[in-house]
Design a protein around this motif. Sequence first.
Motif, PDB file in Angstrom:
ATOM      1  N   THR A 132       0.845  -1.190   0.000  1.00 14.97           N
ATOM      2  CA  THR A 132       0.000   0.000   0.000  1.00 14.97           C
ATOM      3  C   THR A 132       0.880   1.239   0.000  1.00 14.97           C
TER       4      THR A 132
ATOM      5  N   GLY B  38       0.809   5.602   0.913  1.00 14.33           N
ATOM      6  CA  GLY B  38       0.048   6.738   1.412  1.00 14.33           C
ATOM      7  C   GLY B  38       0.759   7.467   2.531  1.00 14.33           C
TER       8      GLY B  38
ATOM      9  N   GLU C 281      -3.771   4.339   4.921  1.00 14.40           N
ATOM     10  CA  GLU C 281      -3.069   3.192   4.342  1.00 14.40           C
ATOM     11  C   GLU C 281      -2.246   2.451   5.392  1.00 14.40           C
TER      12      GLU C 281
ATOM     13  N   TRP D  23       4.499  -1.016   3.221  1.00 18.00           N
ATOM     14  CA  TRP D  23       3.934   0.338   3.142  1.00 18.00           C
ATOM     15  C   TRP D  23       4.969   1.260   2.499  1.00 18.00           C
TER      16      TRP D  23
ATOM     17  N   HIS E  93      -3.068  -2.078  -2.526  1.00 13.01           N
ATOM     18  CA  HIS E  93      -4.143  -1.321  -1.871  1.00 13.01           C
ATOM     19  C   HIS E  93      -3.912   0.175  -2.101  1.00 13.01           C
TER      20      HIS E  93
ATOM     21  N   THR F 218      -5.879   4.180  -1.874  1.00 16.53           N
ATOM     22  CA  THR F 218      -7.020   4.994  -1.470  1.00 16.53           C
ATOM     23  C   THR F 218      -7.066   6.258  -2.321  1.00 16.53           C
TER      24      THR F 218
ATOM     25  N   ASP G 134     -10.964   1.820   7.603  1.00 10.81           N
ATOM     26  CA  ASP G 134      -9.670   1.177   7.376  1.00 10.81           C
ATOM     27  C   ASP G 134      -9.680  -0.237   7.948  1.00 10.81           C
TER      28      ASP G 134
END
Length: 317
Positions: A5, A7, A35, A51, A130, A132, A257
Amino acid sequence: MDVVTIGESMAVFSPDSSPLMRYAATYSRKYGGAESNVAIGLTRLGHNVGWISKVGNDELGKGLLSFIRGEGVDVSRVKVDAYAPTGLYFKEVRNANDVRVQYYRSGSAASQMNVSDIDESYIVKAKYLHITGITPALSESCYETVMKMIAIAKENDVKVVFDPNLRKKLWSEERAREVLLEIASKSDIVLPGVAEGEFMFGDNDPEALGKLFINHGASLVIIKIGAKGAYYFTNEESELVAGFPVEQVIDPVGAGDGFAAGVLSGLLDELPLDKVVERGNAIGAMATQIPGDFEGLPSRDELNHFLYSSDSEDISR
């Protein structure tokens, strides 16, 4: 890697002495970001998550990075910006129905992310990417970065999971609608709330929205309808999966989330779709019972206890 992900995460300051910032003399500092909340939720359930982000070369950035690493999230692709600061925001929980957030993220390190920060080999190792709707709103370079990551995922059979996570304060409604629809058209799985679906398509009927998202390109759509649960839609089937009753919501921030983490976990565990959505509903409900953006996200044992014990009928006991 199960999920990657991307973010921004920020330092979160909440008043201690009064719910209202104007009267507060002391604040508690935590960390939060949609995230990274999802990433933490997944690692607590035993999944491997990476991440991607940027933080400032400051004390808040160092603390944030150390904390997320400590939760078991792989932060090896997070970069430190020598000049831009780590973002922060203030959160007032006046009551469960009135949570106010003030962001100080303009020009933050995360908003400086760009295409050159992407390690393609890292993305292709994942089963799911993932995304957003927050990250592409941070800057044009962040938008370009997200779109490049989606393109890499699509080229390498990595499933794209998109949570619109609409933040109107970050951009114009026209630009937000354009980009959210663009990303939805390139996503395999979309996780909107009814209000986000209405913003994107102008319709607030969940069944109509399910068909609209499917026709727009997604193969699976899961539409959240609050305490009542969530609908899932595919080309072949649809169903409403009931939510879990919560007698008293403590802090609703982070529930979406938690829902996303539950859905991704269920997909990784190859559960039937109704059980995938049930897991999302359960974690979303659990997240509302503890103050903080991610503090209420459960371990695997805690989730199983909630789902399979008689106490799960009322999680406020």
